[in-house]
Design a protein around this motif. Structure first.
Motif, PDB file in Angstrom:
ATOM      1  N   ALA A 200      73.644 -48.252 130.244  1.00 49.17           N
ATOM      2  CA  ALA A 200      73.232 -48.013 129.171  1.00 49.17           C
ATOM      3  C   ALA A 200      71.943 -49.188 128.926  1.00 49.17           C
ATOM      4  O   ALA A 200      71.936 -50.172 129.648  1.00 49.17           O
ATOM      5  CB  ALA A 200      74.084 -48.462 127.777  1.00 49.17           C
ATOM      6  N   SER A 201      70.820 -48.923 128.220  1.00 49.87           N
ATOM      7  CA  SER A 201      69.754 -49.623 128.305  1.00 49.87           C
ATOM      8  C   SER A 201      68.969 -49.768 126.957  1.00 49.87           C
ATOM      9  O   SER A 201      69.353 -48.921 126.140  1.00 49.87           O
ATOM     10  CB  SER A 201      68.681 -49.206 129.352  1.00 49.87           C
ATOM     11  N   ALA A 202      68.192 -50.725 126.903  1.00 46.32           N
ATOM     12  CA  ALA A 202      67.405 -50.789 125.703  1.00 46.32           C
ATOM     13  C   ALA A 202      66.144 -51.626 125.968  1.00 46.32           C
ATOM     14  O   ALA A 202      66.048 -52.652 126.877  1.00 46.32           O
ATOM     15  CB  ALA A 202      68.239 -51.620 124.520  1.00 46.32           C
ATOM     16  N   LYS A 207      60.712 -56.550 127.725  1.00 44.25           N
ATOM     17  CA  LYS A 207      61.798 -56.613 128.412  1.00 44.25           C
ATOM     18  C   LYS A 207      62.549 -55.298 128.132  1.00 44.25           C
ATOM     19  O   LYS A 207      62.894 -54.800 127.276  1.00 44.25           O
ATOM     20  CB  LYS A 207      62.484 -57.954 128.005  1.00 44.25           C
ATOM     21  N   GLY A 208      63.129 -54.855 129.437  1.00 40.74           N
ATOM     22  CA  GLY A 208      64.084 -53.897 129.598  1.00 40.74           C
ATOM     23  C   GLY A 208      65.422 -54.309 129.780  1.00 40.74           C
ATOM     24  O   GLY A 208      65.766 -55.406 130.986  1.00 40.74           O
ATOM     25  N   LEU A 226      65.020 -56.795 133.040  1.00 36.84           N
ATOM     26  CA  LEU A 226      63.756 -56.683 133.917  1.00 36.84           C
ATOM     27  C   LEU A 226      62.444 -56.753 132.860  1.00 36.84           C
ATOM     28  O   LEU A 226      62.293 -56.155 131.931  1.00 36.84           O
ATOM     29  CB  LEU A 226      63.675 -55.080 134.334  1.00 36.84           C
ATOM     30  N   ASP A 227      61.648 -57.766 133.448  1.00 35.56           N
ATOM     31  CA  ASP A 227      60.344 -58.040 132.802  1.00 35.56           C
ATOM     32  C   ASP A 227      59.252 -56.837 133.392  1.00 35.56           C
ATOM     33  O   ASP A 227      59.058 -56.635 134.373  1.00 35.56           O
ATOM     34  CB  ASP A 227      59.790 -59.373 133.196  1.00 35.56           C
ATOM     35  N   LEU A 228      59.032 -56.192 132.102  1.00 36.33           N
ATOM     36  CA  LEU A 228      58.199 -55.110 132.617  1.00 36.33           C
ATOM     37  C   LEU A 228      56.798 -55.161 132.726  1.00 36.33           C
ATOM     38  O   LEU A 228      55.760 -54.134 132.921  1.00 36.33           O
ATOM     39  CB  LEU A 228      58.328 -53.768 131.200  1.00 36.33           C
ATOM     40  N   TRP A 233      63.521 -59.043 137.975  1.00 40.32           N
ATOM     41  CA  TRP A 233      64.951 -58.915 137.556  1.00 40.32           C
ATOM     42  C   TRP A 233      65.361 -60.256 137.254  1.00 40.32           C
ATOM     43  O   TRP A 233      65.249 -61.311 138.233  1.00 40.32           O
ATOM     44  CB  TRP A 233      65.806 -58.021 138.614  1.00 40.32           C
ATOM     45  N   THR A 234      66.347 -60.497 136.276  1.00 45.99           N
ATOM     46  CA  THR A 234      67.125 -61.750 136.043  1.00 45.99           C
ATOM     47  C   THR A 234      68.313 -61.192 135.584  1.00 45.99           C
ATOM     48  O   THR A 234      68.754 -60.371 134.465  1.00 45.99           O
ATOM     49  CB  THR A 234      66.478 -62.563 134.993  1.00 45.99           C
TER      50      THR A 234
END
Length: 391
Positions: A200-202, A207-208, A226-228, A233-234
């Protein structure tokens, strides 16, 4: 709408697409079990759920209509609904379609002439929307041997390969720029999540977030960001207890600092009905008490409604790979934030219409129209519950 009545309800389904635009929840596609068969639902119709009144309606669709399928990834940008990927009668696909939800025509367009290389065919992936770009992550699908460049970004499902075609999970990031009609695959930095599907994602700002999903033969509840803008990635390490691992769940941004997680399928293949709030700043999970504890859901959809409500629609209440008889068509509303005084008053009148009936005519016209929708919502909800209790 071409059909609209308080008795009309979208058919039960799983693996469908859903999103909120304006005051409507739009539902498209998916599949349902008919006997021992899995049947894709018609792709030339779209269902609309009026969030305020609880009334369903449906429209016929035209143009370059996608094939009936499930497991597509849907999102909305400037009133346009985009769907990508999924699985149809011919297997996995990597086609991108869009339809304008605001012009009343509901005409599909297939993005045939896009530049760049689209992702390989896949389903059960997720999407973030940022700066007029659709950013796709993960999923389960197939590649040919020559297309597998990195074992860290694509894990082969050993039980599902045929000759030079390999199925498996990936953690790739692909971008479709709606302004330039161009596909690209940015190079990311940092430690990427393990390849996965049914996660699932938001999106929150730039930021993703991605949470859980199936990673090979297990299911997780890890959360990554993930910084878009910088493509970094963190992994977020929670400071609290965490939900159990799961797949086929949903994650919804309900504020600048909070994500709402609901349902899914556990590591032990048990359908889940728990709900959690993740505080992004505090890195803290908190289990939320709610009224739908007896309604587990997996492979459902969840969309942000008004005043931080989350609207969950459809999905299955059983482990679909074994039972496949528990598809649902009810809309569950989760209150994640305190309501405004105005909303509380509307809902009170909607629930107590008989007591206040003689005074409704005194309301201003616009407010009366709103109140009538809330009366419709609670009346329909009561009838639906009574019908389920009888069954």
């Amino acid at each position: 709408m071409e059909a609209r009545a308080s008795e009309l309800v979208a058919r039960e389904r799983s693996g469908h697409a859903a999103l909120v635009e304006g005051k409507f929840l739009y539902v498209w596609g998916g599949y349902v079990a008919v006997g021992d068969d899995e049947v894709f639902l018609p792709s030339d119709e779209i269902w609309l759920y009026d969030i305020e009144s609880g009334v369903w309606g449906t429209h016929r669709m035209h143009g370059q209509i996608p094939p009936p399928m499930s497991g597509t990834c849907s999102c909305c940008l400037d009133g346009m609904m985009y769907i990508f990927g999924g699985c149809d009668d011919h297997g996995h696909t990597n086609q991108l379609y869009c339809v304008n939800l605001l012009d009343g025509k509901y005409t599909w367009r297939k993005k045939n002439n896009a530049k760049g290389s689209p992702p390989s065919p896949r389903d059960k992936l997720s999407c973030w929307v940022h700066n007029d770009r659709l950013i796709y992550f993960g999923g389960y699908g197939h590649k040919r041997l020559r297309e597998i460049n990195n074992s860290r970004s694509f894990i082969v499902d050993e039980a599902s390969w045929v000759e030079e075609v390999f199925w498996g999970w990936n953690n790739e990031v692909h971008v479709f720029d709606c302004r330039t009609n161009n596909w690209s695959e940015p190079s990311t930095r940092g430690l990427a999540p393990a390849p996965r599907a049914a996660h699932a994602s938001a999106t929150v700002g730039s930021k993703g977030y991605v949470c859980g999903g199936r990673v090979m033969e297990t299911r997780r509840s890890d959360i990554h960001c993930l910084d878009l803008d910088s493509w970094t990635w963190t992994e977020i390490i929670p400071t609290s207890s965490v939900p159990i691992g799961r797949s086929w769940h949903t994650l919804t941004a309900v504020s600048d600092s909070a994500l709402f997680l609901f349902g899914g399928l556990s590591v032990n293949c048990e359908p889940l009905s728990d709900a959690w709030i993740f505080n992004i700043h505090m890195r803290e999970w908190r289990e939320m008490n709610h009224q739908h504890k007896n309604k587990p859901r997996l492979w459902h959809t969840a969309c942000l409604g008004q005043e931080s409500d989350v609207i969950v629609f459809g999905g299955s209440q059983d482990y679909i790979l074994l039972v496949d008889k528990g598809h649902c068509n009810d809309a569950l509303v989760f209150q994640t934030q305190p309501y405004s005084l105005h909303r509380l008053c509307e809902d009170y009148i909607g629930r107590n219409t008989e007591m206040l009936q003689g005074q409704l005519s005194l309301l201003p016209t616009k407010l009366l129209q709103t109140i009538q929708k809330r009366i419709s919502f609670f009346t329909f909800a009561t009838k639906s519950q009574e019908k389920r209790d009888v069954m």
